[in-house]
Design a protein around this motif. Sequence first.
Motif, PDB file in Angstrom:
ATOM      1  N   CYS A  82      49.998  56.759 -68.601  1.00  0.00           N
ATOM      2  CA  CYS A  82      48.382  56.299 -69.547  1.00  0.00           C
ATOM      3  C   CYS A  82      48.506  54.401 -68.889  1.00  0.00           C
ATOM      4  O   CYS A  82      47.629  53.828 -69.481  1.00  0.00           O
ATOM      5  CB  CYS A  82      49.295  56.021 -71.091  1.00  0.00           C
ATOM      6  N   ALA A  83      48.994  54.609 -68.003  1.00  0.00           N
ATOM      7  CA  ALA A  83      49.631  52.716 -67.573  1.00  0.00           C
ATOM      8  C   ALA A  83      49.078  51.737 -68.785  1.00  0.00           C
ATOM      9  O   ALA A  83      48.263  50.393 -68.654  1.00  0.00           O
ATOM     10  CB  ALA A  83      47.381  52.600 -66.402  1.00  0.00           C
ATOM     11  N   ASP A  84      49.886  52.022 -69.341  1.00  0.00           N
ATOM     12  CA  ASP A  84      49.779  51.218 -70.280  1.00  0.00           C
ATOM     13  C   ASP A  84      50.412  49.163 -69.861  1.00  0.00           C
ATOM     14  O   ASP A  84      51.628  50.014 -70.010  1.00  0.00           O
ATOM     15  CB  ASP A  84      50.260  51.263 -71.853  1.00  0.00           C
ATOM     16  N   VAL A  85      49.382  48.499 -70.226  1.00  0.00           N
ATOM     17  CA  VAL A  85      49.958  47.219 -70.173  1.00  0.00           C
ATOM     18  C   VAL A  85      51.005  46.636 -70.919  1.00  0.00           C
ATOM     19  O   VAL A  85      51.692  45.637 -70.309  1.00  0.00           O
ATOM     20  CB  VAL A  85      49.582  45.744 -69.256  1.00  0.00           C
ATOM     21  N   PHE A 117      56.497  60.795 -74.299  1.00  0.00           N
ATOM     22  CA  PHE A 117      54.487  61.428 -74.526  1.00  0.00           C
ATOM     23  C   PHE A 117      53.590  60.705 -75.167  1.00  0.00           C
ATOM     24  O   PHE A 117      53.085  61.562 -75.871  1.00  0.00           O
ATOM     25  CB  PHE A 117      55.191  62.462 -74.387  1.00  0.00           C
ATOM     26  N   GLU A 118      54.025  59.853 -75.669  1.00  0.00           N
ATOM     27  CA  GLU A 118      52.945  58.469 -76.015  1.00  0.00           C
ATOM     28  C   GLU A 118      52.019  57.809 -75.429  1.00  0.00           C
ATOM     29  O   GLU A 118      50.856  57.430 -76.038  1.00  0.00           O
ATOM     30  CB  GLU A 118      53.860  57.533 -76.603  1.00  0.00           C
ATOM     31  N   CYS A 119      51.315  58.826 -74.475  1.00  0.00           N
ATOM     32  CA  CYS A 119      50.890  58.161 -73.400  1.00  0.00           C
ATOM     33  C   CYS A 119      49.029  58.308 -74.738  1.00  0.00           C
ATOM     34  O   CYS A 119      48.010  57.681 -73.698  1.00  0.00           O
ATOM     35  CB  CYS A 119      50.795  59.013 -72.077  1.00  0.00           C
ATOM     36  N   ASN A 120      48.819  60.089 -74.891  1.00  0.00           N
ATOM     37  CA  ASN A 120      47.908  60.062 -75.863  1.00  0.00           C
ATOM     38  C   ASN A 120      47.794  58.787 -76.697  1.00  0.00           C
ATOM     39  O   ASN A 120      46.673  58.161 -76.920  1.00  0.00           O
ATOM     40  CB  ASN A 120      48.118  61.766 -76.495  1.00  0.00           C
ATOM     41  N   ARG A 121      47.986  58.225 -77.195  1.00  0.00           N
ATOM     42  CA  ARG A 121      48.123  57.465 -78.273  1.00  0.00           C
ATOM     43  C   ARG A 121      47.685  56.132 -77.591  1.00  0.00           C
ATOM     44  O   ARG A 121      46.810  54.975 -77.632  1.00  0.00           O
ATOM     45  CB  ARG A 121      49.543  56.928 -79.318  1.00  0.00           C
ATOM     46  N   ASN A 122      49.065  56.021 -76.609  1.00  0.00           N
ATOM     47  CA  ASN A 122      48.433  54.893 -75.595  1.00  0.00           C
ATOM     48  C   ASN A 122      47.363  54.495 -74.896  1.00  0.00           C
ATOM     49  O   ASN A 122      46.333  53.415 -75.157  1.00  0.00           O
ATOM     50  CB  ASN A 122      49.265  54.519 -74.682  1.00  0.00           C
ATOM     51  N   ALA A 123      46.329  55.173 -74.834  1.00  0.00           N
ATOM     52  CA  ALA A 123      45.359  55.233 -73.719  1.00  0.00           C
ATOM     53  C   ALA A 123      43.633  55.020 -74.738  1.00  0.00           C
ATOM     54  O   ALA A 123      43.200  54.331 -74.091  1.00  0.00           O
ATOM     55  CB  ALA A 123      45.300  56.415 -72.466  1.00  0.00           C
ATOM     56  N   ARG A 124      44.285  55.266 -75.524  1.00  0.00           N
ATOM     57  CA  ARG A 124      42.786  55.095 -76.622  1.00  0.00           C
ATOM     58  C   ARG A 124      43.601  54.363 -77.529  1.00  0.00           C
ATOM     59  O   ARG A 124      42.303  53.829 -77.686  1.00  0.00           O
ATOM     60  CB  ARG A 124      43.221  56.718 -77.833  1.00  0.00           C
ATOM     61  N   ALA A 139      35.474  49.786 -72.516  1.00  0.00           N
ATOM     62  CA  ALA A 139      36.694  49.810 -71.605  1.00  0.00           C
ATOM     63  C   ALA A 139      37.888  50.216 -71.870  1.00  0.00           C
ATOM     64  O   ALA A 139      39.120  51.102 -71.142  1.00  0.00           O
ATOM     65  CB  ALA A 139      37.670  48.656 -71.605  1.00  0.00           C
ATOM     66  N   ARG A 140      37.540  51.067 -72.982  1.00  0.00           N
ATOM     67  CA  ARG A 140      38.705  52.339 -74.132  1.00  0.00           C
ATOM     68  C   ARG A 140      38.142  53.640 -73.260  1.00  0.00           C
ATOM     69  O   ARG A 140      39.528  54.436 -72.924  1.00  0.00           O
ATOM     70  CB  ARG A 140      38.557  52.470 -75.497  1.00  0.00           C
ATOM     71  N   GLN A 141      37.154  53.748 -73.496  1.00  0.00           N
ATOM     72  CA  GLN A 141      36.811  55.227 -72.570  1.00  0.00           C
ATOM     73  C   GLN A 141      37.112  55.301 -71.499  1.00  0.00           C
ATOM     74  O   GLN A 141      37.306  55.835 -70.941  1.00  0.00           O
ATOM     75  CB  GLN A 141      35.162  55.576 -73.151  1.00  0.00           C
ATOM     76  N   SER A 142      37.209  54.090 -70.267  1.00  0.00           N
ATOM     77  CA  SER A 142      37.712  53.810 -68.680  1.00  0.00           C
ATOM     78  C   SER A 142      39.284  54.330 -68.695  1.00  0.00           C
ATOM     79  O   SER A 142      39.432  54.955 -68.852  1.00  0.00           O
ATOM     80  CB  SER A 142      36.579  52.747 -68.360  1.00  0.00           C
ATOM     81  N   ARG A 143      39.672  53.851 -69.993  1.00  0.00           N
ATOM     82  CA  ARG A 143      41.271  53.581 -69.590  1.00  0.00           C
ATOM     83  C   ARG A 143      41.845  55.921 -70.031  1.00  0.00           C
ATOM     84  O   ARG A 143      42.295  56.136 -69.487  1.00  0.00           O
ATOM     85  CB  ARG A 143      41.746  53.486 -70.319  1.00  0.00           C
ATOM     86  N   ILE A 144      40.798  56.000 -71.079  1.00  0.00           N
ATOM     87  CA  ILE A 144      41.389  57.482 -71.103  1.00  0.00           C
ATOM     88  C   ILE A 144      40.615  58.094 -69.844  1.00  0.00           C
ATOM     89  O   ILE A 144      41.151  59.229 -69.290  1.00  0.00           O
ATOM     90  CB  ILE A 144      39.856  57.990 -72.437  1.00  0.00           C
ATOM     91  N   ALA A 145      39.000  57.751 -69.626  1.00  0.00           N
ATOM     92  CA  ALA A 145      38.849  59.558 -68.553  1.00  0.00           C
ATOM     93  C   ALA A 145      40.336  59.199 -66.698  1.00  0.00           C
ATOM     94  O   ALA A 145      40.538  59.950 -66.806  1.00  0.00           O
ATOM     95  CB  ALA A 145      37.503  58.467 -67.841  1.00  0.00           C
ATOM     96  N   ALA A 146      40.539  57.171 -67.062  1.00  0.00           N
ATOM     97  CA  ALA A 146      41.885  57.452 -66.121  1.00  0.00           C
ATOM     98  C   ALA A 146      43.005  57.933 -66.260  1.00  0.00           C
ATOM     99  O   ALA A 146      43.080  58.784 -65.340  1.00  0.00           O
ATOM    100  CB  ALA A 146      41.576  55.990 -65.768  1.00  0.00           C
TER     101      ALA A 146
END
Length: 162
Positions: A82-85, A117-124, A139-146
């Motif tokens: 998710c690459a959540d910073v 496995f919180e990635c789904n929430r973090n990416a959104r 930016a949010r949609q781009s992060r979800i796609a990545a």
Amino acid sequence: MRTLDAAQIRASFTNVSLRERKAVAIPDLDAVAWDDIDYLGWRDPKMPLVGYVVTIVDDEPIGFLMRQAEQTPLRRTQCVWCADVTLPNEVVMFSTKRAGAAGRRGDTVGTYVCAQFECNRNARSTPRTAYLGFDVEAARQSRIAAFRATVERFARDVGATS
């Protein structure tokens, strides 16, 4: 992600034996918000270092068992998926056997992933406004796609039978 039942989830596992597949502890599927996830990830309640991930690749579910490294990282680590910073949760090293003959030979793939496995929430999550005129939703949609592409690439890597 499309809705899956317990039988589809069990059948999706590519890197486990038949015995391990039957022993997979399936989560409460009625509680899953299928429209809000790109993969289903959960921890095994009986084996604290084991996690399971199921995602859709080429319209087929692919699942794999992951094992958490016993030693935690010395520094806070960013989730590769998710690459959540903002690092809102713990990130740990997981490894997983490759599918097929490679996995039977002991070939594994590892990555840093959110511990629960919180990635789904973090990416959104809504990103912070970086500058005046910043398109937060783009930016949010781009992060979800990545995020989707990264999880799919990992699943393909695990499923590669060479």
